[in-house]
Design a protein around this motif. Structure first.
Motif, PDB file in Angstrom:
ATOM      1  N   LEU A   8       5.540   6.379   4.455  1.00 37.26           N
ATOM      2  CA  LEU A   8       4.245   6.074   3.619  1.00 37.26           C
ATOM      3  C   LEU A   8       3.486   5.031   4.466  1.00 37.26           C
ATOM      4  O   LEU A   8       2.251   5.023   4.522  1.00 37.26           O
ATOM      5  N   SER A  40      -4.772   3.776   0.593  1.00 34.93           N
ATOM      6  CA  SER A  40      -4.447   5.429   0.691  1.00 34.93           C
ATOM      7  C   SER A  40      -3.084   5.519   1.211  1.00 34.93           C
ATOM      8  O   SER A  40      -2.942   4.977   2.327  1.00 34.93           O
ATOM      9  N   LEU A  46      -3.814   5.286  -3.571  1.00 34.40           N
ATOM     10  CA  LEU A  46      -2.642   4.919  -4.167  1.00 34.40           C
ATOM     11  C   LEU A  46      -3.185   3.681  -5.110  1.00 34.40           C
ATOM     12  O   LEU A  46      -2.924   3.696  -6.254  1.00 34.40           O
ATOM     13  N   SER A  64      -0.338   9.969  -6.837  1.00 33.87           N
ATOM     14  CA  SER A  64       0.182   9.595  -5.420  1.00 33.87           C
ATOM     15  C   SER A  64       1.373   8.129  -5.480  1.00 33.87           C
ATOM     16  O   SER A  64       2.018   8.461  -4.509  1.00 33.87           O
ATOM     17  N   LEU A  65       1.214   7.594  -6.409  1.00 34.93           N
ATOM     18  CA  LEU A  65       2.362   6.502  -6.456  1.00 34.93           C
ATOM     19  C   LEU A  65       3.667   7.023  -6.884  1.00 34.93           C
ATOM     20  O   LEU A  65       4.759   6.385  -6.403  1.00 34.93           O
ATOM     21  N   ALA A  68       4.991   8.533  -3.807  1.00 39.25           N
ATOM     22  CA  ALA A  68       5.455   7.541  -2.903  1.00 39.25           C
ATOM     23  C   ALA A  68       6.736   6.891  -3.523  1.00 39.25           C
ATOM     24  O   ALA A  68       7.633   6.597  -2.599  1.00 39.25           O
TER      25      ALA A  68
END
Length: 268
Positions: A8, A40, A46, A64-65, A68
């Protein structure tokens, strides 16, 4: 560091634009008229934050979170009924709050506070003196129309000095934010690190640091941290945004993401 976190960070990008009524070097908090920041990752945005006039806007890139984090975030029905602010955030849409409400619980952070401004100026002077004392500069000539200057210093010495100069501002930090302690700093790598400054037409355009130099790797790996400076984007207010209470959001973030009991499950 877990591989997922490393990936990440390796693919992360942060963009920041600031607008002010004055040159930024002469600007106080009250002179800032707009700000836009976007974080991002490899899988998309994010987090995005904007400040336009009297309002602050926030949007989370939920998908996206989740990638991650390696798993789904709580859904609306998994949160307490009164966690309305957190539900809005996890819904993926824009939310807004009065910009000055972000500092209500920290008197020292009130915009234009004379004591805060004085501490900031003192810290800036201390940082300037630290860099002049601990950093060795070298002119590396020109390449592709740009001048290059490298700055080399001991990472632990510089980090310790930076934290020491910032300690007078510790009381102005947001709740929950703390500066590293002495024992923390002793664990920092005691290795030289070099930053490459690129200057075009007399103005700084890029700073690059290879963080792999701070690891124990012998494979010649590179982990470049780059800061590019140029013309920023104009901060604009989103078309639609739900208003939330930032104090309530803070409370919900502290308690709302805790695992929720499964309805009908027996207590242990």
């Amino acid at each position: 560091m877990p591989d997922q976190v490393a990936e990440l960070l390796a693919g992360a990008r942060i963009s920041l634009s600031v607008q002010s009524n004055k040159p930024l070097q002469d600007s106080a908090d009250t002179d800032i008229t707009g700000m836009a920041m976007k974080v991002s990752g490899p899988d998309g945005d994010l987090l995005e934050y904007r400040q336009v006039g009297d309002w602050a806007y926030l949007r989370a890139g939920v998908k996206s979170l989740e990638k991650a984090a390696g798993g789904p975030l709580p859904s609306a029905d998994q949160l307490p009924p009164d966690a309305t602010a957190l539900k809005e955030i996890l819904g993926g849409g824009w939310v807004k709050m009065p910009a000055d409400s972000l500092a209500k619980d920290a008197p020292g952070q009130q915009p234009g506070n004379p004591a805060t401004e004085a501490r900031k100026k003192q810290a800036i002077k201390g940082l300037h003196d630290l860099l002049a004392r601990e950093v060795q500069l070298k002119d590396n000539g020109s390449n592709n129309g740009a001048d290059h200057i490298t700055a080399t210093t001991s990472f632990r010495t510089l980090l310790t000095g930076l934290v020491d100069e910032l300690r007078p501002l510790a009381g102005d930090l947001p709740h929950g934010a703390e500066l590293p302690t002495g024992p923390d700093l002793k664990d920092a790598p005691d290795k030289p690190v070099t930053a490459d400054f690129t200057i075009k037409n007399g103005a700084l355009s890029e700073v690059s640091v290879d963080l792999a130099a701070l690891t124990n790797s012998t494979k010649g790996d590179k982990f470049a941290l780059r800061l590019r400076i140029g013309k920023g984007d104009q901060a604009t207010a989103p078309g639609q945004a739900a208003q939330i209470d930032p104090s309530a959001l803070t409370q919900q973030l502290l308690g709302g993401l805790a695992p929720q009991p499964v309805p009908g499950a027996d207590a242990l």
